[in-house]
Design a protein around this motif. Sequence first.
Motif, PDB file in Angstrom:
ATOM      1  N   GLU A   6      96.130  31.046  71.241  1.00 27.75           N
ATOM      2  CA  GLU A   6      95.889  29.609  71.308  1.00 27.75           C
ATOM      3  C   GLU A   6      94.411  29.324  71.540  1.00 27.75           C
ATOM      4  OE1 GLU A   6      98.266  27.909  74.359  1.00 27.75           O
ATOM      5  OE2 GLU A   6     100.149  28.560  73.467  1.00 27.75           O
ATOM      6  N   LEU A   7      94.060  28.055  71.370  1.00 27.64           N
ATOM      7  CA  LEU A   7      92.678  27.629  71.523  1.00 27.64           C
ATOM      8  C   LEU A   7      92.653  26.264  72.188  1.00 27.64           C
ATOM      9  CD1 LEU A   7      89.775  28.415  70.720  1.00 27.64           C
ATOM     10  CD2 LEU A   7      90.134  27.178  68.602  1.00 27.64           C
ATOM     11  N   SER A   8      91.657  26.027  73.019  1.00 22.48           N
ATOM     12  CA  SER A   8      91.523  24.714  73.656  1.00 22.48           C
ATOM     13  C   SER A   8      91.187  23.661  72.600  1.00 22.48           C
ATOM     14  CB  SER A   8      90.435  24.741  74.730  1.00 22.48           C
ATOM     15  OG  SER A   8      89.157  24.843  74.129  1.00 22.48           O
ATOM     16  N   SER A   9      91.503  22.416  72.902  1.00 25.57           N
ATOM     17  CA  SER A   9      91.221  21.339  71.954  1.00 25.57           C
ATOM     18  C   SER A   9      89.716  21.188  71.717  1.00 25.57           C
ATOM     19  CB  SER A   9      91.821  20.024  72.437  1.00 25.57           C
ATOM     20  OG  SER A   9      91.291  19.670  73.694  1.00 25.57           O
ATOM     21  N   GLU A  10      88.919  21.456  72.749  1.00 21.04           N
ATOM     22  CA  GLU A  10      87.457  21.373  72.600  1.00 21.04           C
ATOM     23  C   GLU A  10      86.948  22.398  71.584  1.00 21.04           C
ATOM     24  OE1 GLU A  10      83.367  21.989  75.217  1.00 21.04           O
ATOM     25  OE2 GLU A  10      85.301  22.179  76.204  1.00 21.04           O
ATOM     26  N   MET A  11      87.436  23.623  71.656  1.00 21.46           N
ATOM     27  CA  MET A  11      86.992  24.664  70.728  1.00 21.46           C
ATOM     28  C   MET A  11      87.542  24.407  69.327  1.00 21.46           C
ATOM     29  SD  MET A  11      84.912  26.468  72.398  1.00 21.46           S
ATOM     30  CE  MET A  11      84.538  25.123  73.521  1.00 21.46           C
ATOM     31  N   ARG A  12      88.736  23.851  69.237  1.00 23.27           N
ATOM     32  CA  ARG A  12      89.300  23.512  67.926  1.00 23.27           C
ATOM     33  C   ARG A  12      88.429  22.453  67.244  1.00 23.27           C
ATOM     34  NH1 ARG A  12      94.132  24.546  65.736  1.00 23.27           N
ATOM     35  NH2 ARG A  12      95.022  25.178  67.736  1.00 23.27           N
ATOM     36  N   GLU A  13      87.920  21.495  68.005  1.00 20.44           N
ATOM     37  CA  GLU A  13      87.025  20.482  67.453  1.00 20.44           C
ATOM     38  C   GLU A  13      85.734  21.106  66.930  1.00 20.44           C
ATOM     39  OE1 GLU A  13      86.376  17.287  70.209  1.00 20.44           O
ATOM     40  OE2 GLU A  13      88.532  16.958  70.467  1.00 20.44           O
ATOM     41  N   LEU A  14      85.193  22.075  67.668  1.00 18.15           N
ATOM     42  CA  LEU A  14      83.988  22.771  67.200  1.00 18.15           C
ATOM     43  C   LEU A  14      84.263  23.516  65.904  1.00 18.15           C
ATOM     44  CD1 LEU A  14      82.442  24.219  70.492  1.00 18.15           C
ATOM     45  CD2 LEU A  14      81.631  22.278  69.149  1.00 18.15           C
ATOM     46  N   ALA A  15      85.421  24.170  65.826  1.00 16.83           N
ATOM     47  CA  ALA A  15      85.789  24.891  64.603  1.00 16.83           C
ATOM     48  C   ALA A  15      85.938  23.931  63.432  1.00 16.83           C
ATOM     49  CB  ALA A  15      87.074  25.678  64.821  1.00 16.83           C
ATOM     50  N   ASP A  16      86.543  22.781  63.682  1.00 16.84           N
ATOM     51  CA  ASP A  16      86.684  21.775  62.628  1.00 16.84           C
ATOM     52  C   ASP A  16      85.320  21.293  62.160  1.00 16.84           C
ATOM     53  OD1 ASP A  16      89.440  21.965  62.779  1.00 16.84           O
ATOM     54  OD2 ASP A  16      89.672  20.124  63.968  1.00 16.84           O
ATOM     55  N   GLU A  17      84.421  21.075  63.098  1.00 12.76           N
ATOM     56  CA  GLU A  17      83.074  20.619  62.750  1.00 12.76           C
ATOM     57  C   GLU A  17      82.321  21.672  61.946  1.00 12.76           C
ATOM     58  OE1 GLU A  17      79.175  18.730  64.989  1.00 12.76           O
ATOM     59  OE2 GLU A  17      81.049  18.918  66.097  1.00 12.76           O
ATOM     60  N   SER A  27      78.771  29.421  68.395  1.00  8.46           N
ATOM     61  CA  SER A  27      77.945  30.164  67.438  1.00  8.46           C
ATOM     62  C   SER A  27      78.252  29.735  66.014  1.00  8.46           C
ATOM     63  CB  SER A  27      78.177  31.670  67.582  1.00  8.46           C
ATOM     64  OG  SER A  27      77.773  32.109  68.852  1.00  8.46           O
ATOM     65  N   ALA A  28      79.520  29.521  65.699  1.00 11.66           N
ATOM     66  CA  ALA A  28      79.914  29.090  64.360  1.00 11.66           C
ATOM     67  C   ALA A  28      79.264  27.762  64.012  1.00 11.66           C
ATOM     68  CB  ALA A  28      81.435  28.981  64.264  1.00 11.66           C
ATOM     69  N   LEU A  29      79.267  26.845  64.950  1.00 11.28           N
ATOM     70  CA  LEU A  29      78.658  25.541  64.702  1.00 11.28           C
ATOM     71  C   LEU A  29      77.148  25.678  64.512  1.00 11.28           C
ATOM     72  CD1 LEU A  29      79.048  22.566  64.326  1.00 11.28           C
ATOM     73  CD2 LEU A  29      78.949  22.292  66.808  1.00 11.28           C
ATOM     74  N   ALA A  30      76.500  26.501  65.317  1.00  7.04           N
ATOM     75  CA  ALA A  30      75.051  26.715  65.174  1.00  7.04           C
ATOM     76  C   ALA A  30      74.732  27.349  63.820  1.00  7.04           C
ATOM     77  CB  ALA A  30      74.532  27.592  66.310  1.00  7.04           C
ATOM     78  N   LEU A  31      75.531  28.312  63.394  1.00  4.79           N
ATOM     79  CA  LEU A  31      75.322  28.946  62.090  1.00  4.79           C
ATOM     80  C   LEU A  31      75.533  27.950  60.960  1.00  4.79           C
ATOM     81  CD1 LEU A  31      77.091  32.325  62.849  1.00  4.79           C
ATOM     82  CD2 LEU A  31      74.694  32.078  62.152  1.00  4.79           C
ATOM     83  N   LYS A  32      76.550  27.107  61.087  1.00  7.09           N
ATOM     84  CA  LYS A  32      76.812  26.078  60.074  1.00  7.09           C
ATOM     85  C   LYS A  32      75.619  25.131  59.963  1.00  7.09           C
ATOM     86  CE  LYS A  32      79.338  23.382  57.416  1.00  7.09           C
ATOM     87  NZ  LYS A  32      79.751  23.758  56.105  1.00  7.09           N
ATOM     88  N   LYS A  33      75.086  24.710  61.102  1.00  8.36           N
ATOM     89  CA  LYS A  33      73.926  23.814  61.099  1.00  8.36           C
ATOM     90  C   LYS A  33      72.688  24.485  60.518  1.00  8.36           C
ATOM     91  CE  LYS A  33      75.452  20.791  64.813  1.00  8.36           C
ATOM     92  NZ  LYS A  33      75.234  20.299  66.180  1.00  8.36           N
ATOM     93  N   ALA A  34      72.636  25.826  60.587  1.00 12.76           N
ATOM     94  CA  ALA A  34      71.502  26.570  60.032  1.00 12.76           C
ATOM     95  C   ALA A  34      71.658  26.829  58.537  1.00 12.76           C
ATOM     96  CB  ALA A  34      71.344  27.900  60.771  1.00 12.76           C
ATOM     97  N   GLY A  35      72.825  26.453  57.981  1.00 10.80           N
ATOM     98  CA  GLY A  35      72.995  26.591  56.537  1.00 10.80           C
ATOM     99  C   GLY A  35      74.027  27.602  56.086  1.00 10.80           C
TER     100      GLY A  35
END
Length: 71
Positions: free
Chosen positions: A41-52, A21-29
Amino acid sequence: YGVLPGNRIALFTNNDSAYRSALALKKAGAAIVAIVDVRPELSSEMRELADEAEAKILFGHAVVATEGGRA
């Protein structure tokens, strides 16, 4: 169709869906101010999404109060 709920967003979660959801919101502006995650803790996949999404992650935290107005 969707509506951007605000310009500066903080998400509270206990699962991985908030990171997508964070990534979708970021892409929406929106600017993702933080993701507050009750998990330690967080999986590496979710950490990558957060970074993006350029989101600050607060692990092991919870929202206990808020304040604001009608704006």
